[in-house]
Design an enzyme around this catalytic site. Structure first.
Site, short mmCIF file in Angstrom:
data_model
loop_
_atom_site.label_atom_id
_atom_site.label_comp_id
_atom_site.label_asym_id
_atom_site.label_seq_id
_atom_site.Cartn_x
_atom_site.Cartn_y
_atom_site.Cartn_z
N ASP A 77 0.84 -1.14 0.02
CA ASP A 77 0.02 -0.08 0.10
C ASP A 77 0.76 1.27 0.10
O ASP A 77 2.05 1.28 0.51
CB ASP A 77 -0.93 0.09 1.26
N ASP A 105 8.60 4.42 -1.40
CA ASP A 105 8.00 3.63 -0.11
C ASP A 105 6.81 3.01 -0.76
O ASP A 105 5.60 3.59 -0.62
CB ASP A 105 7.49 4.68 0.86
N GLU A 137 0.15 -1.31 5.63
CA GLU A 137 1.23 -0.73 6.55
C GLU A 137 1.06 0.80 6.93
O GLU A 137 1.24 1.09 7.98
CB GLU A 137 2.52 -1.07 5.84
ZN LIG Z 1 6.55 2.36 3.85
#
Ligand SMILES: [Zn+2]
Length: 376
Positions: A77, A105, A137
């Protein structure tokens, strides 16, 4: 498919935490199966009823108890992107930077892991390897927490992908949050004896917290910045009018415990303070609602994983103050190290990017880790 192409495919699939991550897991599962991996999916519904999926793909000899030697973990995610960032889902290159939501990320790490597995070759594995892809997350490591509870596998070593600029990170502070509600008794402010001010009571409790924060500074861990557990009262809300004795006051309490110190230690100290107040003010009424308890994490500097990654990156292991899925991997038995391409300071921003050089370097580091831990 090279690592940039792989990343472009992953970035093109919108996987903002609010949506289902089914599409990106579908893509990754298909890639993993093509690499000869055994794929297991663990779907669940999030609190709004949206389907989320954790994926565990393994390669190499199987054991009865599902113990893997090395687990590489990435979350699928991403945080949301601004509507004005029209290219968010199109990976674009400029100046050696690959720009796109999630590039840093943490899709860069996932692309590197898939590429490293492909380069190593399945037939050579002597010990089992896992690729673990999680959901949710960015909204509290919820997918990884589910896996840690279900225990579908155990791992001896785990590399958790987060942007660390490829520095191995072997320890991190925890993250905890509570909401404290202090009750009083409303009354006309001209007659204080008729009521009891919730704001005065909350203020006394906050003064205790300030003292506790000072006290915790003595429990030092020099490798962190700052080298102790920090406490923050970020929001205080209470009262209804200037001439009414406040009936309620609530505040948020956030703390980031250094590893080795129980996350509940602060709560114990707070409850002692509440008892202390109650001994002088029998009506002192206070409710502590714990919203999140994520323990700190630490892998010893002497761990073979830390040593191997220090050597492969030519950098000594450090610490971080942001939360990751590493504590969950520790719960699954692993020595965990956080490592990934890109810089956490550009993550979550419009124009987030991963340097192409870092991305390629990450493939080499992960390939070395697979060889070191999973091959003869
Ligand atoms: Zn992350």
């Amino acid at each position: 498919m090279n690592v940039e192409e792989m990343l472009a495919r992953l970035v093109a699939i919108d996987s903002v935490s609010a949506r289902s991550n089914g599409a990106i897991i579908g893509f990754a599962a298909e890639r993993a199966e093509r690499l000869g991996m055994r794929v297991r999916l663990y779907p669940y519904k999030d609190e709004r009823g949206v389907e989320k999926i954790n994926m565990v793909a393994t390669l190499g000899p199987t054991t009865d108890d599902e113990k893997v030697e090395l687990a590489m973990v990435g979350h699928t995610d991403t945080v949301p992107y601004d509507a004005t960032w029209t290219d968010a889902l199109t990976l674009t290159e400029s100046d050696g930077k690959l720009v796109g939501r999630g590039a840093c990320d943490t899709k860069g790490f996932i692309a590197a892991a898939l590429t490293a597995i492909e380069e190593c070759g399945a037939e050579r594995l002597a010990r089992p390897l896992a690729l673990v892809l999680t959901a949710d997350e960015e909204v509290g490591c919820l997918g990884a927490k589910r896996l840690a509870e279900m225990r579908p596998f155990e791992a001896r070593y785990s590399i958790v992908g987060e942007p660390t600029g490829l520095q191995p990170i072997r320890a991190g502070k925890g993250y905890c949050l509570a909401e404290v509600l202090v009750r009083g008794r409303e009354g006309h402010s001209a007659y204080p004896a008729l009521g009891a001010s919730a704001i005065f009571r909350a203020a006394r409790l906050i003064t205790h917290l300030e003292r506790i924060a000072e006290m915790l500074k003595a429990e030092r861990r020099e490798e962190f910045d700052p080298p102790f557990t920090t406490i923050n009262v970020g929001i205080v809300q209470g009262g209804t009018a200037k001439n009414i004795i406040a009936g309620e006051c609530r505040f948020t309490l956030e703390w980031r415990p250094v590893p080795g110190q129980k996350a509940s230690r602060l709560l114990d100290l707070l409850r002692t303070s509440v008892e202390d107040e109650r001994s002088r003010d029998a009506d002192f009424d206070c409710e502590i609602k714990v919203l999140r308890i994520d323990e700190g994490m630490e892998t010893p500097a002497s761990s073979p994983l830390v040593r191997m990654l220090e050597e492969a990156t030519a950098r000594s292991a450090g610490t971080i103050s942001f939360g990751t899925e590493a504590p969950e991997m520790q719960r699954l038995g692993a020595d965990a190290v956080v490592l990934g391409p890109g810089d956490i300071r550009v993550a979550h921003r419009t124009g987030e990017f991963v340097p192409l050089k870092d991305l390629r370097q990450c493939v080499r580091i992960l390939a070395r880790a697979i060889e070191h831990f999973c091959m003869l």
